[in-house]
Design an enzyme around this catalytic site. Sequence first.
Site, PDB file in Angstrom:
ATOM      1  N   LYS A 178      91.295  93.478  13.305  1.00 29.97           N
ATOM      2  CA  LYS A 178      89.901  93.603  12.856  1.00 29.97           C
ATOM      3  C   LYS A 178      89.685  94.784  11.916  1.00 29.97           C
ATOM      4  O   LYS A 178      88.971  94.670  10.920  1.00 29.97           O
ATOM      5  CB  LYS A 178      88.970  93.771  14.066  1.00 29.97           C
ATOM      6  CG  LYS A 178      88.901  92.592  15.008  1.00 29.97           C
ATOM      7  CD  LYS A 178      87.864  92.795  16.096  1.00 29.97           C
ATOM      8  CE  LYS A 178      88.095  94.015  16.960  1.00 29.97           C
ATOM      9  NZ  LYS A 178      89.346  93.937  17.742  1.00 29.97           N
ATOM     10  N   THR A 179      90.293  95.933  12.249  1.00 27.46           N
ATOM     11  CA  THR A 179      90.039  97.141  11.464  1.00 27.46           C
ATOM     12  C   THR A 179      90.533  96.981  10.033  1.00 27.46           C
ATOM     13  O   THR A 179      89.814  97.272   9.069  1.00 27.46           O
ATOM     14  CB  THR A 179      90.709  98.357  12.120  1.00 27.46           C
ATOM     15  OG1 THR A 179      90.194  98.511  13.442  1.00 27.46           O
ATOM     16  CG2 THR A 179      90.432  99.630  11.330  1.00 27.46           C
ATOM     17  N   LYS A 193      81.304 100.816  13.196  1.00 26.40           N
ATOM     18  CA  LYS A 193      82.102 100.494  14.376  1.00 26.40           C
ATOM     19  C   LYS A 193      81.156 100.418  15.558  1.00 26.40           C
ATOM     20  O   LYS A 193      80.473 101.392  15.887  1.00 26.40           O
ATOM     21  CB  LYS A 193      83.175 101.558  14.615  1.00 26.40           C
ATOM     22  CG  LYS A 193      84.047 101.309  15.844  1.00 26.40           C
ATOM     23  CD  LYS A 193      84.936 100.079  15.678  1.00 26.40           C
ATOM     24  CE  LYS A 193      85.832  99.913  16.920  1.00 26.40           C
ATOM     25  NZ  LYS A 193      86.703  98.711  16.809  1.00 26.40           N
ATOM     26  N   ASP A 251      88.779 104.083  13.429  1.00 23.83           N
ATOM     27  CA  ASP A 251      88.667 102.823  12.696  1.00 23.83           C
ATOM     28  C   ASP A 251      87.830 102.998  11.438  1.00 23.83           C
ATOM     29  O   ASP A 251      88.126 102.400  10.391  1.00 23.83           O
ATOM     30  CB  ASP A 251      88.058 101.743  13.588  1.00 23.83           C
ATOM     31  CG  ASP A 251      89.013 101.301  14.694  1.00 23.83           C
ATOM     32  OD1 ASP A 251      90.185 101.698  14.649  1.00 23.83           O
ATOM     33  OD2 ASP A 251      88.581 100.560  15.591  1.00 23.83           O
ATOM     34  N   GLU A 292      82.264  96.192  12.854  1.00 26.12           N
ATOM     35  CA  GLU A 292      83.497  95.830  13.563  1.00 26.12           C
ATOM     36  C   GLU A 292      83.301  95.954  15.067  1.00 26.12           C
ATOM     37  O   GLU A 292      82.868  96.994  15.581  1.00 26.12           O
ATOM     38  CB  GLU A 292      84.658  96.717  13.129  1.00 26.12           C
ATOM     39  CG  GLU A 292      85.956  96.319  13.822  1.00 26.12           C
ATOM     40  CD  GLU A 292      87.092  97.311  13.634  1.00 26.12           C
ATOM     41  OE1 GLU A 292      88.063  97.250  14.421  1.00 26.12           O
ATOM     42  OE2 GLU A 292      87.008  98.151  12.716  1.00 26.12           O
ATOM     43  N   ALA A 306      84.780  95.530  19.203  1.00 28.67           N
ATOM     44  CA  ALA A 306      85.856  96.161  19.977  1.00 28.67           C
ATOM     45  C   ALA A 306      86.444  95.104  20.906  1.00 28.67           C
ATOM     46  O   ALA A 306      85.717  94.507  21.703  1.00 28.67           O
ATOM     47  CB  ALA A 306      85.324  97.341  20.777  1.00 28.67           C
TER      48      ALA A 306
END
Length: 243
Positions: free
Chosen positions: A37-38, A59, A75, A140, A142
């Site tokens: 994802k990052t 984030k 991130d 983003e 987690a």
Amino acid sequence: MRKFRKPVIREVMGRGVNTMEKGRAYFIGGIDTDAGKTYATGVLASRLMATGFSVVTQKLVQTGCGDDMGSISEDIVMHRSIMGTGLLPEDTDGTTCPQKFTYPASPDLAARLESRRVDLRKIGENTAKLLSKYDIVLIEGAGGLMAPLRGGYTMLDWVTDRKLPLVLVTNPKLGSVNHTLLSLEACRSRGIELEAVLYNHHPVTSDIITADTRDYIKKYLSRHFPESRFEEVPFFSDPAGIL
């Protein structure tokens, strides 16, 4: 902070990013932890910037924050490296990641271990603040879509409640077809707008599995989510070293 070469980033994704709309926040979710994802978020942000949008990433929650990381999400640091912008004022003041926890676990567990709760209102307020300044905000997540965010409330619950369009990140890892299809069906059952599926070519596996997984997911998407696009994010053996 090391920066990525812009020519590399421009080659990573197609022109489908032009379907993304100004004035919206998009959630970048993964089929599981370490889906990529990052990296994919940073690449997508860079591609959008290349088309003329002002873009910032956020984030949702950062866990596994060691003392050596300081006050900025690792991130977010990766996003900025890929985007080539350097750290932004919104990074240093905590706007882009207001929720950070030490233990590397789900946000819910990491927060409970510190006798805290994930502040969902604060996250939402910060997203609104970023949208007042930037054309597009990429948020983003987690872990995977069903990762516990707070108590029985999951990432997908948060996305559903806020009616955020979703960009789903998947990869060729063995088992990813199952995880991807389950994630897609969960999105369908919630009525979530699926903007795109990003196929991250990491971790590297056999060419046969990589090709078959890509083709299977791509065909499934075209059959069941014909309005959503499929994009590939090539793998670099040392992304941080591509300068």
